[in-house]
Design a protein around this motif. Structure first.
Motif, mmCIF file in Angstrom:
data_model
loop_
_atom_site.group_PDB
_atom_site.id
_atom_site.type_symbol
_atom_site.label_atom_id
_atom_site.label_comp_id
_atom_site.label_asym_id
_atom_site.label_seq_id
_atom_site.Cartn_x
_atom_site.Cartn_y
_atom_site.Cartn_z
ATOM 1 N N GLU A 126 0.336 7.893 -7.050
ATOM 2 C CA GLU A 126 1.279 7.879 -8.171
ATOM 3 C C GLU A 126 2.210 9.089 -8.173
ATOM 4 O OE1 GLU A 126 -0.669 7.361 -11.913
ATOM 5 O OE2 GLU A 126 -1.804 5.635 -11.204
ATOM 6 N N ALA A 127 1.781 10.197 -7.572
ATOM 7 C CA ALA A 127 2.560 11.433 -7.585
ATOM 8 C C ALA A 127 3.496 11.558 -6.383
ATOM 9 C CB ALA A 127 1.627 12.630 -7.633
ATOM 10 N N SER A 128 3.531 10.556 -5.523
ATOM 11 C CA SER A 128 4.299 10.663 -4.297
ATOM 12 C C SER A 128 5.189 9.438 -4.118
ATOM 13 C CB SER A 128 3.340 10.780 -3.115
ATOM 14 O OG SER A 128 4.053 10.971 -1.927
ATOM 15 N N PHE A 129 6.264 9.625 -3.365
ATOM 16 C CA PHE A 129 7.160 8.519 -3.045
ATOM 17 C C PHE A 129 7.412 8.551 -1.545
ATOM 18 C CE2 PHE A 129 11.527 7.002 -2.304
ATOM 19 C CZ PHE A 129 11.361 5.695 -2.711
ATOM 20 N N LEU A 130 7.129 7.466 -0.885
ATOM 21 C CA LEU A 130 7.309 7.365 0.555
ATOM 22 C C LEU A 130 8.327 6.251 0.823
ATOM 23 C CD1 LEU A 130 6.260 8.683 3.126
ATOM 24 C CD2 LEU A 130 4.412 7.046 3.144
ATOM 25 N N ALA A 131 9.583 6.639 0.989
ATOM 26 C CA ALA A 131 10.660 5.666 1.181
ATOM 27 C C ALA A 131 10.435 4.872 2.461
ATOM 28 C CB ALA A 131 12.001 6.378 1.232
ATOM 29 N N HIS A 132 10.524 3.565 2.353
ATOM 30 C CA HIS A 132 10.314 2.698 3.509
ATOM 31 C C HIS A 132 10.870 1.313 3.220
ATOM 32 C CE1 HIS A 132 6.990 1.379 0.978
ATOM 33 N NE2 HIS A 132 6.983 0.272 1.705
ATOM 34 N N GLY A 133 10.885 0.488 4.243
ATOM 35 C CA GLY A 133 11.272 -0.903 4.104
ATOM 36 C C GLY A 133 10.659 -1.710 5.226
ATOM 37 N N THR A 134 10.849 -3.006 5.168
ATOM 38 C CA THR A 134 10.392 -3.880 6.247
ATOM 39 C C THR A 134 11.620 -4.408 6.984
ATOM 40 O OG1 THR A 134 10.445 -5.985 5.040
ATOM 41 C CG2 THR A 134 8.452 -4.620 4.796
ATOM 42 N N VAL A 135 11.401 -4.945 8.153
ATOM 43 C CA VAL A 135 12.529 -5.503 8.913
ATOM 44 C C VAL A 135 13.170 -6.665 8.176
ATOM 45 C CG1 VAL A 135 11.811 -4.719 11.194
ATOM 46 C CG2 VAL A 135 10.961 -6.893 10.341
ATOM 47 N N ARG A 136 12.420 -7.330 7.316
ATOM 48 C CA ARG A 136 12.973 -8.457 6.552
ATOM 49 C C ARG A 136 13.901 -8.002 5.436
ATOM 50 N NH1 ARG A 136 7.431 -10.899 5.761
ATOM 51 N NH2 ARG A 136 7.726 -9.743 3.873
ATOM 52 N N ASP A 137 13.771 -6.743 4.992
ATOM 53 C CA ASP A 137 14.573 -6.241 3.879
ATOM 54 C C ASP A 137 16.033 -6.068 4.253
ATOM 55 O OD1 ASP A 137 12.258 -6.093 2.330
ATOM 56 O OD2 ASP A 137 11.935 -3.974 2.807
ATOM 57 N N GLY A 138 16.328 -6.007 5.538
ATOM 58 C CA GLY A 138 17.684 -5.729 5.992
ATOM 59 C C GLY A 138 17.920 -4.224 6.038
ATOM 60 N N ALA A 185 0.832 -1.211 0.000
ATOM 61 C CA ALA A 185 0.000 0.000 0.000
ATOM 62 C C ALA A 185 0.865 1.260 0.000
ATOM 63 C CB ALA A 185 -0.940 0.001 1.206
ATOM 64 N N LEU A 186 1.972 1.242 0.720
ATOM 65 C CA LEU A 186 2.833 2.426 0.774
ATOM 66 C C LEU A 186 3.554 2.680 -0.544
ATOM 67 C CD1 LEU A 186 4.355 2.222 4.365
ATOM 68 C CD2 LEU A 186 2.474 3.644 3.547
ATOM 69 N N TRP A 187 3.766 1.636 -1.331
ATOM 70 C CA TRP A 187 4.396 1.824 -2.642
ATOM 71 C C TRP A 187 3.395 2.345 -3.680
ATOM 72 C CZ3 TRP A 187 9.189 2.501 -2.404
ATOM 73 C CH2 TRP A 187 10.039 1.686 -1.667
ATOM 74 N N THR A 188 2.119 2.067 -3.475
ATOM 75 C CA THR A 188 1.141 2.330 -4.545
ATOM 76 C C THR A 188 0.052 3.334 -4.187
ATOM 77 O OG1 THR A 188 -0.217 0.454 -3.828
ATOM 78 C CG2 THR A 188 1.472 0.011 -5.491
ATOM 79 N N TYR A 189 0.064 3.920 -3.001
ATOM 80 C CA TYR A 189 -1.068 4.738 -2.559
ATOM 81 C C TYR A 189 -1.248 6.017 -3.365
ATOM 82 C CZ TYR A 189 1.835 8.165 -0.153
ATOM 83 O OH TYR A 189 2.717 9.155 0.125
#
Length: 152
Positions: free
Chosen positions: A54-66, A48-52
């Motif tokens: 189209e005009a915005s970018f919300l940098a994030h990750g999960t704990v599994r991503d490292g 949801a945070l990647w696609t909410y």
């Protein structure tokens, strides 16, 4: 002692309300952590945070991503603070007290679905326990225009 804010979701679903609040947190210069109750919910929020918007970018990750410590926003199912967040968002009825113990945080936000009787009841129980323990708590609800208003 961290502020604890309760956000009553009844007009917007979590996947619409959370990104806006995360954007405001990042604009303040805060790192944020979002704690979900399950890996499945964490993965759904990640998408949801990647696609909410189209005009915005919300940098994030999960704990599994490292490299969680490098993320401005990290999604987790644990109560630790993997990125040194100043604000923590709790969803799905996750335990605010455990998050406060893992802090320190400027603010902890419990977001609950006002249309779900179980989540509403859980939020009430946490509110009562936190008030009794002397925490500064506030209640926010959306008005008809979709703006958040402090109600208590």
């Amino acid at each position: 002692m961290a502020e604890v804010w309760f956000y009553h979701l009844d007009r917007w679903p979590l996947d619409r309300a959370l990104p806006a609040l995360l954007e405001k947190s990042v604009q303040r210069g805060w790192r944020a952590a979002v704690q979900a109750a399950s890996t499945e919910r964490m993965d759904a929020l990640d998408q949801a945070l990647w696609t909410y918007d189209e005009a915005s970018f919300l940098a994030h990750g999960t704990v599994r991503d490292g490299d969680a410590a490098l993320q401005p926003i990290v999604l987790t199912t644990g109560s630790d603070n993997p990125n040194g967040a100043a604000i923590r968002f709790m969803v799905d009825g996750t335990d605010v007290v455990a998050a406060l113990e893992a802090g320190p945080y400027e603010r902890v936000v419990l977001m609950f679905d006002g249309n779900d009787a179980e989540e509403r009841a859980g939020a009430r129980l946490q509110w009562s326990a936190l008030k009794k323990a002397g925490h500064d708590v506030a209640y926010w609800q959306q008005n008809e225009d979709g703006r958040w208003e402090k109600r208590g």
